[in-house]
Every structure is written in C-alpha cells, then in structure tokens.
Motif scaffolding. Structure first.
Motif, PDB file in Angstrom:
ATOM      1  N   PHE A  91       0.833  -1.197   0.000  1.00  0.00           N
ATOM      2  CA  PHE A  91       0.000   0.000   0.000  1.00  0.00           C
ATOM      3  C   PHE A  91       0.872   1.253   0.000  1.00  0.00           C
ATOM      4  O   PHE A  91       0.603   2.217  -0.733  1.00  0.00           O
ATOM      5  CB  PHE A  91      -0.920  -0.004   1.221  1.00  0.00           C
ATOM      6  CG  PHE A  91      -1.879   1.152   1.263  1.00  0.00           C
ATOM      7  CD1 PHE A  91      -3.116   1.064   0.633  1.00  0.00           C
ATOM      8  CD2 PHE A  91      -1.541   2.329   1.921  1.00  0.00           C
ATOM      9  CE1 PHE A  91      -4.007   2.131   0.662  1.00  0.00           C
ATOM     10  CE2 PHE A  91      -2.417   3.401   1.954  1.00  0.00           C
ATOM     11  CZ  PHE A  91      -3.651   3.306   1.315  1.00  0.00           C
ATOM     12  N   ASP A  92       1.929   1.242   0.824  1.00  0.00           N
ATOM     13  CA  ASP A  92       2.818   2.409   0.900  1.00  0.00           C
ATOM     14  C   ASP A  92       3.511   2.666  -0.427  1.00  0.00           C
ATOM     15  O   ASP A  92       3.677   3.819  -0.844  1.00  0.00           O
ATOM     16  CB  ASP A  92       3.865   2.207   2.000  1.00  0.00           C
ATOM     17  CG  ASP A  92       3.246   2.226   3.394  1.00  0.00           C
ATOM     18  OD1 ASP A  92       2.114   2.736   3.526  1.00  0.00           O
ATOM     19  OD2 ASP A  92       3.887   1.717   4.335  1.00  0.00           O
ATOM     20  N   LEU A  94       2.467   1.723  -3.509  1.00  0.00           N
ATOM     21  CA  LEU A  94       1.537   2.058  -4.582  1.00  0.00           C
ATOM     22  C   LEU A  94       0.812   3.387  -4.364  1.00  0.00           C
ATOM     23  O   LEU A  94       0.535   4.112  -5.330  1.00  0.00           O
ATOM     24  CB  LEU A  94       0.507   0.934  -4.742  1.00  0.00           C
ATOM     25  CG  LEU A  94       1.052  -0.424  -5.189  1.00  0.00           C
ATOM     26  CD1 LEU A  94      -0.053  -1.466  -5.199  1.00  0.00           C
ATOM     27  CD2 LEU A  94       1.703  -0.321  -6.558  1.00  0.00           C
ATOM     28  N   PHE A  95       0.505   3.708  -3.104  1.00  0.00           N
ATOM     29  CA  PHE A  95      -0.331   4.879  -2.846  1.00  0.00           C
ATOM     30  C   PHE A  95       0.316   5.917  -1.934  1.00  0.00           C
ATOM     31  O   PHE A  95      -0.214   7.019  -1.794  1.00  0.00           O
ATOM     32  CB  PHE A  95      -1.665   4.438  -2.213  1.00  0.00           C
ATOM     33  CG  PHE A  95      -2.409   3.430  -3.047  1.00  0.00           C
ATOM     34  CD1 PHE A  95      -3.020   3.798  -4.240  1.00  0.00           C
ATOM     35  CD2 PHE A  95      -2.472   2.096  -2.653  1.00  0.00           C
ATOM     36  CE1 PHE A  95      -3.698   2.864  -5.002  1.00  0.00           C
ATOM     37  CE2 PHE A  95      -3.153   1.158  -3.419  1.00  0.00           C
ATOM     38  CZ  PHE A  95      -3.760   1.541  -4.589  1.00  0.00           C
ATOM     39  N   GLU A  97       3.592   8.388  -0.502  1.00  0.00           N
ATOM     40  CA  GLU A  97       4.583   9.261  -1.111  1.00  0.00           C
ATOM     41  C   GLU A  97       5.941   8.561  -1.107  1.00  0.00           C
ATOM     42  O   GLU A  97       6.274   7.829  -0.182  1.00  0.00           O
ATOM     43  CB  GLU A  97       4.680  10.576  -0.334  1.00  0.00           C
ATOM     44  CG  GLU A  97       3.406  11.413  -0.401  1.00  0.00           C
ATOM     45  CD  GLU A  97       3.577  12.734   0.323  1.00  0.00           C
ATOM     46  OE1 GLU A  97       4.690  12.981   0.824  1.00  0.00           O
ATOM     47  OE2 GLU A  97       2.603  13.496   0.373  1.00  0.00           O
ATOM     48  N   ARG A 111       7.624  -0.601  -7.909  1.00  0.00           N
ATOM     49  CA  ARG A 111       7.678   0.624  -8.717  1.00  0.00           C
ATOM     50  C   ARG A 111       8.502   0.410  -9.982  1.00  0.00           C
ATOM     51  O   ARG A 111       8.545   1.276 -10.854  1.00  0.00           O
ATOM     52  CB  ARG A 111       8.299   1.770  -7.909  1.00  0.00           C
ATOM     53  CG  ARG A 111       7.454   2.290  -6.758  1.00  0.00           C
ATOM     54  CD  ARG A 111       8.138   3.493  -6.141  1.00  0.00           C
ATOM     55  NE  ARG A 111       7.423   3.997  -4.974  1.00  0.00           N
ATOM     56  CZ  ARG A 111       6.469   4.928  -5.028  1.00  0.00           C
ATOM     57  NH1 ARG A 111       6.129   5.426  -6.204  1.00  0.00           N
ATOM     58  NH2 ARG A 111       5.868   5.334  -3.925  1.00  0.00           N
TER      59      ARG A 111
END
Length: 266
Positions: A91-92, A94-95, A97, A111
């Motif tokens: 989650f961190d 993909l969504f 900063e 990424r």
C-alpha cells in the motif's frame, strides 16, 4: 500413534539446527499451518527471526501465534522479531509518497520492472546481522510466501537470486536457517511458478510437502505430509529419505499419524 511435527523432525527448541534451508510446499491445500509452526518454534527457541510476511496481516499471525503460546507483539518489542508486513508495504509503495530519506521500502521493486529484489535482500541482511547487544541464538529468515512475489510481477530468476543470496548470508555466513513457503500444482499451466518450485526443491535441505486428499474432504484427516530429507551432497551415494504421514489440524496443534491410522479407521 499420534505425534507432533517436532517429533517427526527430531527438532528441539533447546538445540535448533543451523545452516538449513527448509522448503514448505503445498498442493491443493493450505500449508500455512507449517509457517505458524516454525514461527512459534524458532521464537520459543530464542532465535532472532526476520519474518517476510507477504500474505497476511500482523494481526492475523499474532492471533494464531497466541494460540501456540507466543506473543509476536512482545517478540517485536524485545527485538527478537523483525516483521515485514507485506500488505502495508504494498500500500505504501503504490499509494504513499516516495521516501526521500531513511531506508527504502523493501517492496520497492513494485515501482520498477520486477527484476531486482535487492531492497528486500538488504532488509533481511540488516535485520539479521548480529549486533554487540544481541543474545539470540541462530538467525532465521521465514517467508510466507514466495508465490506472492510472482503474482506481484517479480521474475522467477529474481526470486531465485533472492533466495540464493539469502542462503549465502543467513545459512552460510551467519549459520542460521531459512524457511519459505511456496504453492505448487502438478497440473498447473503456470510455468514460472513451477520453475521456481522445482529449482527451490533442488536447493533445499528439507522439503515438507503438504497435499490435499485425493478422496476429498474428511473430518478426521485433513491432508497428507511428505517429509523429504535430502541426502548429503558430499555423499552422492546417500539417497533422499521420504516419509509420508497424514495429519489433522486442531485448534492449538496439528497431529500426525501413519496412513490408515486415523480415528475414522480405528
């Protein structure tokens, strides 16, 4: 005769083996009970554990561990357990900063093109390297499960490279152990997953292969376990040792018995 897994493996929390790679493999059933067993076993044994948990949340593992007599929260607080919560890290990445300072997210490969698990290896390396204040026994890397990496787009060669470097560091240099779960299906069309499974089988010292029953559901027998003890590579004449048991999962433990010795038969 009904026995527990430690008895089958001749394993003792007082003297855990060192330098071993154990592959947990499941086919047509869920082998996660083996992950919970090894997590509680090594924590009770006083080992330093790095748990790369890609499948479930910390809360899930902690609830099961409490039934087995272990608190993951307490183990984290005393520095014995380093827990990578894959769901949160995904989650961190993909969504969230992008991090400007501090260590990179171990799942940074999401990424990129999935060809490099260097950040995850560095997380393992940093977590298990001994410090002057450590009083733990041998370090342990536990992964649940490697098949998730393929689902996230990681290439098979990257998964195998990751395990190779972890084996060099954890098993060879630090004299610790690796336990990893992978899913398989003998009639699967997923060639990449089967390539990883077959390659890891050749690399492992011990294979615990959990299979569903060919006859379907039975309330007294939940599946079959093959224990494949690999022969020494130094003694080519030494054959692999195969033992087969059936098992039943209960609330706080799993019992194993010879085929045809279940309560349904006796």
């Amino acid at each position: 005769m009904f026995v527990e897994l430690n008895e089958l493996l001749n394993a003792s929390p007082e003297r855990p083996e060192e330098g071993k790679f154990t592959l947990l493999r499941d086919t047509k059933t869920d082998g996660s009970f083996l992950v919970h067993h090894f997590l509680s076993f090594y924590l009770k044994a006083g080992c330093k554990v790095c748990f790369v948990a890609l499948l479930q949340s910390f809360r899930h593992y902690n609830i099961v561990a409490q039934k087995l007599g272990v608190s993951l929260t307490a183990a984290k607080e005393r520095g014995q357990l380093v827990f990578l919560e894959g769901l949160k890290s995904c989650f961190d990445v993909l969504f969230g900063e992008e991090q400007q300072d501090g260590p990179p997210n171990p799942l940074q490969f999401m990424r990129e093109d999935g060809s490099n698990l260097k950040t995850m290896y560095e997380f393992v390396h940093t977590s298990l390297m001994p410090s002057g204040s450590d009083s733990w026994k041998c370090p342990v890397l536990l992964v649940d499960d490697l098949s998730v990496l393929l689902s996230l787009g990681v290439r098979p060669v990257a998964v195998l490279d990751f395990i190779h470097y972890c084996r060099v560091t954890v098993c060879s240099q630090l004299k610790g152990n690796i336990v990893a779960l992978v899913h398989s299906s003998e009639d699967s069309e997923d060639e990449e997953n089967e390539l990883v499974v077959n390659s890891l089988c050749h690399q492992s010292n011990l294979i615990l292969w959990v299979e569903g029953l060919a006859t379907g559901f039975c309330k007294d027998v939940h599946g079959q376990l093959k224990i494949i003890q690999k022969g020494s590579s130094e003694l080519k004449a030494e054959r692999n040792l195969l033992r087969i048991y059936q098992y039943k999962i209960q609330d706080k433990n799993v019992t194993f018995f010879a085929r045809g010795m279940s309560a349904a038969v006796l």
